[in-house]
Design an enzyme around this catalytic site. Structure first.
Site, PDB file in Angstrom:
ATOM      1  N   TYR A  34       0.880  -1.159   0.000  1.00  0.00           N
ATOM      2  CA  TYR A  34       0.000   0.000   0.000  1.00  0.00           C
ATOM      3  C   TYR A  34       0.923   1.215   0.000  1.00  0.00           C
ATOM      4  CZ  TYR A  34      -4.431  -2.286   1.319  1.00  0.00           C
ATOM      5  OH  TYR A  34      -5.579  -3.025   1.350  1.00  0.00           O
ATOM      6  N   ASP A  52      -7.185  -0.680  -4.975  1.00  0.00           N
ATOM      7  CA  ASP A  52      -8.639  -0.619  -4.982  1.00  0.00           C
ATOM      8  C   ASP A  52      -9.233  -0.060  -3.691  1.00  0.00           C
ATOM      9  OD1 ASP A  52      -8.077  -2.735  -3.331  1.00  0.00           O
ATOM     10  OD2 ASP A  52      -8.986  -4.270  -4.601  1.00  0.00           O
ATOM     11  N   HIS A  97     -11.722  -5.653  -3.633  1.00  0.00           N
ATOM     12  CA  HIS A  97     -11.269  -5.680  -2.240  1.00  0.00           C
ATOM     13  C   HIS A  97     -12.183  -6.533  -1.369  1.00  0.00           C
ATOM     14  CE1 HIS A  97      -7.976  -3.820   0.012  1.00  0.00           C
ATOM     15  NE2 HIS A  97      -8.750  -3.894   1.081  1.00  0.00           N
TER      16      HIS A  97
END
Length: 484
Positions: free
Chosen positions: A252, A280, A364
């Protein structure tokens, strides 16, 4: 090292001067408050207290030396001296958050005893593991793992999409054996299944991602280690069953890009074979089960502050990235890059044009934007509007809603290289099962995949194709026109 008193530690209980005790060591974390990936409140609620329970429920102890400078250590304190912080939600029953699970074989106990998990042999499908996890996980853990966004429509539709696709079995093929092996980014695996990145494994089992790594090694799978893993990548690497066992690392992008650079550097040094950039969830979805539980905790404890686990975990993710992030990443490593979170054919084409080695079709797990279309629909969308991507140099993975071996085979028949599962492996860890529970999950999937290959009349995964499916019911959900 000096021995501190309760009074000495408790006076450092504010944002201006914040000390916490962990396993008898007292740390000054004042300068770390705003850098904490889980947000400042997660630390401030522990200010001047014994934070061991809170820390151990999420983190591995080696994180302390990796995060805090030596000068942060202020001294030692005798166990039991300070007020201990505990997660109020952890003692709540998860059954209050959703409908009661259907009964499973269980050892009978008295009414006051906690439930005892059934033997693994009694669990015969992945849904069974979910029911057991609901009975045994702490309420906040169940809410974090299980919940979806808003009305959880996407979460439900991810699974329902597979039910709209029918199989077209072939008979009299004299199948004596099947081969379920394949390659993921050049890494040989025994099944077209990988472990999706799932954060905070310690909420399910103390061995967390290390148990996942050991199970993956024994079963011949590949694990994608979450950016929010409870265990540092170095420990997960050490938990592998052999030095050649592949490990991928999720990324991330952090609001502080230097932290992401450090994440990539450590992944490369630990021998990760690829970087999976998750895109996402630029902001956290509205996971109402998680948030509602947090409100209940605050109602019971007026001193409780903060937000749900999901919002806490996502507070450091940067929403300000674009395709140029790939240029930045390639400046750090030449490892294969996978983009996780493709939800339409247009972005799949863009990913291909940007030269990534793989994409993950994912919403997700229904945890970000509710009513986003299921990944299997996105795969059909690609087949209809950009068929050249199927079987190209860019591998296509599908993640979300897969619970049966038939689901796996349907995704592969439509052009996926492999599929990812997240929640089921966490549920496999729960109820004290650990590594053996995860291996049981894999064994069930393996048996279902092998049996259904025989039903379909194929001996190898490359033999799968759309000719073995009836997709007419799901095709109605595919967008009719796109502009590429």
């Amino acid at each position: 090292m000096s021995i501190l008193t309760r009074e000495e530690v408790e006076k450092h209980s504010s944002r201006q001067s914040c000390w916490v005790a962990i396993h008898g060591s007292v740390y000054d974390v004042t300068d770390f408050i705003d850098e904490h990936p889980g947000g400042p409140q997660a630390i401030l609620r522990c200010a001047g207290k014994d934070a061991t329970a809170d820390f151990d429920s999420v983190h591995d102890q080696t994180l302390l030396s990796q995060t805090l400078p030596p000068s942060a250590l202020q001294g030692q304190i005798e166990p039991g001296t300070l007020i201990a912080t505990t997660s109020s939600s952890s003692s709540s029953s998860s059954s209050s958050l959703s409908s009661a699970p259907r009964p499973l074989p269980e050892i009978k106990t008295t009414a006051t005893d906690p439930p005892i998990a059934p033997p693994l042999s009694a669990l015969i499908n992945l849904h069974d593991f979910e029911k057991v996890a609901q009975q045994h996980l702490p309420a906040h853990a169940w809410a974090y793992y299980f919940s979806g966004a808003d009305d959880e429509i996407s979460k439900a539709q991810n699974q329902k999409a597979y039910r709209k696709v029918s199989l077209r079995p072939r008979i009299l093929r004299s199948i004596r054996a099947v081969d379920t092996s394949t390659t993921i980014l050049g890494q040989r695996v025994s099944l077209p299944v990988y472990m999706s990145p799932t954060g905070i494994g310690k909420l399910a089992h103390p061995d967390a991602e290390c148990a996942l790594a050991a199970a993956a090694g024994h079963e011949g799978l590949v694990q994608v280690l979450a950016n929010g893993s409870s265990m540092p990548i170095e420990r997960v690497r050490a938990a592998r069953t052999n030095p050649e066992q592949p490990l991928f690392a999720q990324l991330y992008v952090n609001k502080d890009i230097r932290r992401s650079e450090e994440t990539v550097r450590r992944a490369v040094e630990a021998g990760a074979r690829a970087i999976w950039v998750t895109v996402d969830s630029p902001v956290v979805g509205k996971r109402e089960m998680d948030e509602r539980l947090n409100l209940e905790v605050q109602a019971r404890d007026s001193s409780a502050r903060g937000q749900g686990v999901a919002k806490t975990m996502a507070s450091s993710i940067s929403p300000f990235i674009d395709w140029e992030i790939l240029t930045w990443l390639r400046g750090l490593t030449d490892l294969p890059v996978v983009i996780k979170g493709i939800q339409c054919v247009e972005d799949a084409v863009l990913a291909y044009e940007h030269g990534v080695q793989g994409i993950v079709l994912s919403n997700h797990g229904g945890r970000s934007q509710d009513t986003a279309q299921p990944p299997l629909v996105t795969l059909l969308e690609i087949r209809r509007h950009a068929p050249s991507l199927i079987g190209s140099r860019m591998q296509i993975f599908v993640d979300g809603g897969i619970r049966r071996g038939t689901d796996v085979l349907k995704a592969l028949a439509l052009g996926a290289s492999a599929v990812g599962l997240g929640r089921p492996f966490l549920y496999g860890l729960a109820a004290g099962y650990g590594e053996e529970g995860v291996r049981r999950v894999v064994a069930i999937l393996r048996q279902e995949i092998e049996a259904n290959m025989v039903f379909l009349g194929v001996t190898r995964l490359p033999d799968l194709g759309p000719h073995l499916l009836n997709t007419s019911r799901l095709e109605r959900d595919v967008v009719g026109e796109v502009k590429l």
